[in-house]
Design an enzyme around this catalytic site. Structure first.
Site, mmCIF file in Angstrom:
data_model
loop_
_atom_site.group_PDB
_atom_site.id
_atom_site.type_symbol
_atom_site.label_atom_id
_atom_site.label_comp_id
_atom_site.label_asym_id
_atom_site.label_seq_id
_atom_site.Cartn_x
_atom_site.Cartn_y
_atom_site.Cartn_z
ATOM 1 N N SER A 56 0.802 -1.223 0.000
ATOM 2 C CA SER A 56 0.000 0.000 0.000
ATOM 3 C C SER A 56 0.838 1.277 0.000
ATOM 4 O O SER A 56 0.296 2.375 -0.081
ATOM 5 C CB SER A 56 -0.936 0.013 1.223
ATOM 6 O OG SER A 56 -0.183 -0.001 2.425
ATOM 7 N N SER A 87 14.896 -7.389 1.742
ATOM 8 C CA SER A 87 15.690 -7.195 2.949
ATOM 9 C C SER A 87 16.323 -5.809 2.897
ATOM 10 O O SER A 87 15.632 -4.832 2.690
ATOM 11 C CB SER A 87 16.661 -8.379 3.055
ATOM 12 O OG SER A 87 17.959 -8.048 3.203
ATOM 13 N N TYR A 137 17.111 -2.950 13.276
ATOM 14 C CA TYR A 137 16.680 -3.056 11.881
ATOM 15 C C TYR A 137 17.666 -3.924 11.105
ATOM 16 O O TYR A 137 17.268 -4.833 10.366
ATOM 17 C CB TYR A 137 16.573 -1.672 11.250
ATOM 18 C CG TYR A 137 16.065 -1.692 9.831
ATOM 19 C CD1 TYR A 137 14.709 -1.819 9.559
ATOM 20 C CD2 TYR A 137 16.946 -1.609 8.752
ATOM 21 C CE1 TYR A 137 14.233 -1.855 8.256
ATOM 22 C CE2 TYR A 137 16.480 -1.650 7.451
ATOM 23 C CZ TYR A 137 15.130 -1.770 7.202
ATOM 24 O OH TYR A 137 14.668 -1.815 5.910
ATOM 25 N N LYS A 153 16.965 -7.692 9.238
ATOM 26 C CA LYS A 153 17.193 -7.920 7.815
ATOM 27 C C LYS A 153 18.269 -8.979 7.588
ATOM 28 O O LYS A 153 18.199 -9.752 6.625
ATOM 29 C CB LYS A 153 17.557 -6.608 7.115
ATOM 30 C CG LYS A 153 16.415 -5.590 7.105
ATOM 31 C CD LYS A 153 15.149 -6.167 6.474
ATOM 32 C CE LYS A 153 14.046 -5.146 6.312
ATOM 33 N NZ LYS A 153 12.841 -5.689 5.663
#
Length: 260
Positions: free
Chosen positions: A11, A126, A140, A144
């Site tokens: 989205s 990723s 973060y 990943k």
């Protein structure tokens, strides 16, 4: 026959650009996200990837409507920043719930269908930060890196069933992800360079690659025979990944420290 694809986080940002591009190319596109709506060629299904049940139900709906699932792009993600010392464990867990377990949940929901039909492709989105962990972006980067490990293991597990797995590792991309990042500023009096480091990173993001360019790469990865296990976009990021392999780790991270 038209191919059926699912994209999570379709989205906004990279996901939205990819959903629109794949739809124009004739794919039957399903966007799984919490905040989205139907668009031309795109069917939206409300799905929070942190919910195992919602992922299973949404995937079942797609299969019942189309009879097959050819492609999954696992793209949903969120970001936090802050010093490791002062980040609340609940925030770190939330980061893993969305970025890692969300990828796991949707993959586990899709794999049985692809395995039974003995064909399909899964692309995980990723980050270059999976290979280079940045200061004040530790969690973060960790999520990943975990996604990469998951994907590389799955690549061999699913190979006998005709299901291919690969990873796109974006660098700096200009999207709303930057503004949506949750910043923890606790400890900025101790880590006095933290705010400057985060602002430098965010400036780089806002001067980064367009979502449409990333979408073109995803389309190429979806349609190329035998795609590379790990891919990125842009000569600079390809160079970073190469240097990360050949340079001593201590030196490579000294350079990262200079940059941030």
């Amino acid at each position: 026959m038209m191919k059926t694809m699912i994209i999570t986080g379709g989205s906004s940002g990279i996901g939205k650009a990819a959903a629109e591009m794949f739809a124009k190319k004739g794919y039957v596109v399903y966007d799984f996200s919490r905040h989205g709506e139907n668009a031309e060629g795109i069917t939206h299904i409300d799905c929070d990837v942190t919910s195992v049940e919602q992922c299973k139900n949404a995937v079942q709906t797609v299969f019942e409507q189309q009879g097959k699932i050819d492609l999954l792009i696992s793209n949903a993600g969120m970001g936090i920043s802050g010093a490791v010392e002062f980040t609340e464990p609940s925030e770190a867990r939330r980061q893993f719930d969305v970025n890692f377990f969300g990828a796991l949940n949707i993959a586990q929901a899709v794999i049985p269908y692809m395995r039974q039909q003995r064909q399909g492709r899964i692309i995980f989105v990723s980050s270059v930060m999976a290979a280079f962990s940045l200061p004040f972006q530790a969690f973060y980067s960790a999520t990943k890196s975990a996604v990469n490990s998951l994907a590389l293991a799955l690549r061999n597990e699913l190979r006998p069933f005709g299901v291919e797995v690969c990873v796109l590792m974006p660098g700096d991309v200009k999207t709303g992800f930057t503004a949506a990042r949750k910043k923890c500023l606790v400890g900025s009096d101790v880590y006095t360079h933290m705010e400057k480091a985060v602002s430098t990173m965010e400036r780089d993001e806002q001067n980064g690659i367009t979502p449409e360019r990333m979408a073109r790469k995803l389309l190429s990865m979806a349609e190329t025979k035998n795609p590379a296990a790990l891919s990125t976009v842009g000569w600079m990021y390809k160079l970073f990944l190469l240097l990360g392999k050949v340079l001593p780790t201590s030196f490579a991270y000294r350079v990262v420290g200079w940059m941030y």
